[in-house]
Enzyme design. Structure first.
Site, short mmCIF file in Angstrom:
data_model
loop_
_atom_site.label_atom_id
_atom_site.label_comp_id
_atom_site.label_asym_id
_atom_site.label_seq_id
_atom_site.Cartn_x
_atom_site.Cartn_y
_atom_site.Cartn_z
N HIS A 1 -26.01 52.16 -40.92
CA HIS A 1 -25.64 51.07 -41.82
C HIS A 1 -24.37 51.52 -42.55
CE1 HIS A 1 -25.93 48.55 -45.46
NE2 HIS A 1 -26.77 47.78 -44.78
N ASP B 1 -31.30 58.39 -44.73
CA ASP B 1 -31.28 57.02 -45.22
C ASP B 1 -32.63 56.41 -44.83
OD1 ASP B 1 -31.07 54.32 -45.53
OD2 ASP B 1 -29.26 54.08 -44.32
N GLN C 1 -35.17 51.83 -43.98
CA GLN C 1 -36.04 51.14 -43.03
C GLN C 1 -37.19 52.04 -42.58
OE1 GLN C 1 -35.53 47.98 -42.51
NE2 GLN C 1 -33.44 47.77 -43.26
N LYS D 1 -36.70 46.46 -50.42
CA LYS D 1 -37.23 46.39 -49.04
C LYS D 1 -38.69 46.85 -48.99
CE LYS D 1 -32.67 47.41 -47.22
NZ LYS D 1 -32.12 46.31 -46.45
N CYS E 1 -24.31 44.93 -41.03
CA CYS E 1 -23.65 46.05 -41.73
C CYS E 1 -23.64 47.30 -40.86
CB CYS E 1 -24.31 46.35 -43.07
SG CYS E 1 -24.24 44.99 -44.21
N1 PMP Z 1 -29.44 51.64 -44.92
C1 PMP Z 1 -30.13 50.82 -44.14
C2 PMP Z 1 -30.69 51.35 -42.86
C3 PMP Z 1 -30.33 49.50 -44.52
O1 PMP Z 1 -31.03 48.69 -43.73
C4 PMP Z 1 -29.78 49.05 -45.74
C5 PMP Z 1 -29.97 47.61 -46.18
N2 PMP Z 1 -29.74 46.67 -45.20
C6 PMP Z 1 -29.07 49.95 -46.52
C7 PMP Z 1 -28.93 51.24 -46.09
C8 PMP Z 1 -28.47 49.55 -47.84
O2 PMP Z 1 -29.45 49.17 -48.74
P1 PMP Z 1 -29.07 48.52 -50.15
O3 PMP Z 1 -28.11 47.40 -49.85
O4 PMP Z 1 -30.36 48.05 -50.68
O5 PMP Z 1 -28.44 49.58 -50.97
#
Ligand code: PMP
Length: 409
Positions: free
Chosen positions: A125, A202, A205, A228, A366
């Site tokens: 991401h 990270d 997920q 999430k 993203c």
């Molecule tokens: N890493 C991953 C794997 C994600 O799926 C996301 C959110 N889509 C993020 C980071 C970023 O999370 P946040 O926008 O809540 O900071």
């Protein structure tokens, strides 16, 4: 199709399921972007704002003490939830993005030198790419991405090939938000440590879909977002090893992170306060505690099993849709099913099936470098949570067949 787990009762705890979209019962398959909230989380937010709200760590009056205690109880709850060594290792941030920026700007900026190397994967991401890129610009370090297989599998050998004596940080997803691939964190941590690097995970997920035991994973940082994990937005977690945190300078300055302040210079609080400058999202943090209570009561293992079974049905059901190709078919998968349809662009798919009340995500998620690696510009993505039922994939498949008919496939 039946899953062994009784999710029906759990579904009744999610008020959003009673609403209709375009006169149809909602089919919410976008939980990877953000999950819906159970009643106890919503109630907790209302309760804090209506009964026990005040700023924390400062006031000596009852409301402030209540809010402070509740906030600090959540720290302990999160520590137990991920099996941290102590609650002082839990830093509250605004979310995973802020957590990675904190690590990059504090640990990274203070430790990295020109030609040091940071390893990520192509499946990141943007939140696990950009902070490292910015760090590289500031320090002269290099960012290196490990590829994945075309099916989305990650091979330790590919990582090993890229490690050098200059590797300082290996930052990987627990689970890819596009491919669903579950990364072998234990092995990655071990390789990082053998090479005197740290392992950042990270966990956005990951923590939502399976039990997480950071002592077992043996990583050095694990970050995630509350929204999430059935909690509110605006609150997230950065777990870091106490001995690493103790040696890190502050990232953001302001109230609550200080020891003594002079006009010319200041000294700073010990972690976690050192990294929590300013007023945090208090009620949101307390409601994140309610979200952790919610998933703990169900059991993360039960959640994992339920979602696995729904995901497996989803793959099977969607495979019957003409012209559908899965993106990400690694054997160890969690949370998401990404796909393309021959007949229609993912954006058109998403817009059209919304008419049937079906919510999916479409786009690059993203993860533009991954899209380029896969020679795609976007995918459609259906993602699951504890409230997802197999029938949701029946609805999605029927709706996709309609898309095929509209586009003449
Ligand atoms: N890493 C991953 C794997 C994600 O799926 C996301 C959110 N889509 C993020 C980071 C970023 O999370 P946040 O926008 O809540 O900071």
């Amino acid at each position: 199709m039946k899953t062994k787990f009784d999710y029906k009762g759990i579904r009744s705890e999610f008020p959003f399921l009673s609403r209709k979209v375009n006169q149809k019962p909602i089919i919410y398959l976008d939980s990877a972007a953000s999950s819906q909230k159970p009643q106890n989380v919503i109630d907790q937010l209302v309760k804090t704002y209506s009964q026990s709200y005040s700023n924390i760590h400062r006031g000596l009056h009852t409301l402030s003490e209540e809010a402070t205690n509740s906030y600090e109880e959540v720290r302990l709850k999160i520590a137990r939830f991920i099996n941290a060594y102590s609650k002082e290792e839990i830093i509250f941030t605004s979310g995973a993005t802020m957590s990675i920026n904190l690590i990059a700007n504090s640990y990274g900026l203070s430790k990295l030198k020109p030609n040091d190397e940071i390893i990520i994967t192509v499946a990141e991401h943007h939140a696990n790419i950009i902070p490292w890129q910015m760090l590289c610009e500031k320090t002269g370090a290099k960012l290196i991405a490990v590829p994945v297989d075309k099916d989305g599998s990650f091979h330790i050998s590919a990582l090993k090939q890229r490690i050098t004596k200059n590797t300082r940080i290996i930052s990987v997803p627990h689970v890819s938000n596009v491919l669903g691939t579950v990364f072998p964190i234990k092995e990655i941590s071990q390789i990082a440590h053998e090479n005197k690097a740290i392992c950042v995970v990270d966990g956005c997920q990951g923590v939502t879909h399976m039990p997480v035991d950071i002592q077992d994973l043996n990583c050095d940082f694990y970050v995630f977002s509350g929204h999430k994990l059935y909690g509110p937005s605006g609150i997230g977690v950065c777990w870091g090893r106490a001995e690493i945190l103790a040696d890190m300078p502050p990232f953001l300055g302001g109230g609550d992170m200080i020891d003594n302040v002079e006009i010319d210079s200041s000294t700073f609080a010990i972690p976690p306060s050192r990294f929590e400058a300013g007023t945090p999202p208090i009620a949101e943090c307390i409601a994140l505690g309610a979200a952790v209570d919610f998933v703990t009561k169900i059991g993360m293992k039960n959640i994992e099993n339920h979602e696995k079974s729904v995901l497996s049905y989803g793959h099977q059901r969607l495979a019957s849709v003409k012209g559908l190709s899965f993106v990400g078919t690694s054997p160890n998968k969690s949370g998401v099913i990404s796909f393309t349809l021959k007949s229609a662009h993912p954006h058109d798919i998403s817009t059209l099936i919304d008419q049937d009340g079906v919510a999916i995500r479409a786009g690059h998620h993203c993860a533009q470098p991954l899209m380029k690696f896969l020679n795609l510009n976007s995918t459609a993505r259906a993602s699951v949570a504890i409230y997802t039922e197999p029938e949701d994939f029946d609805a999605l498949a029927i709706s996709l067949e309609k898309v095929n008919r509209i586009f003449g496939a």
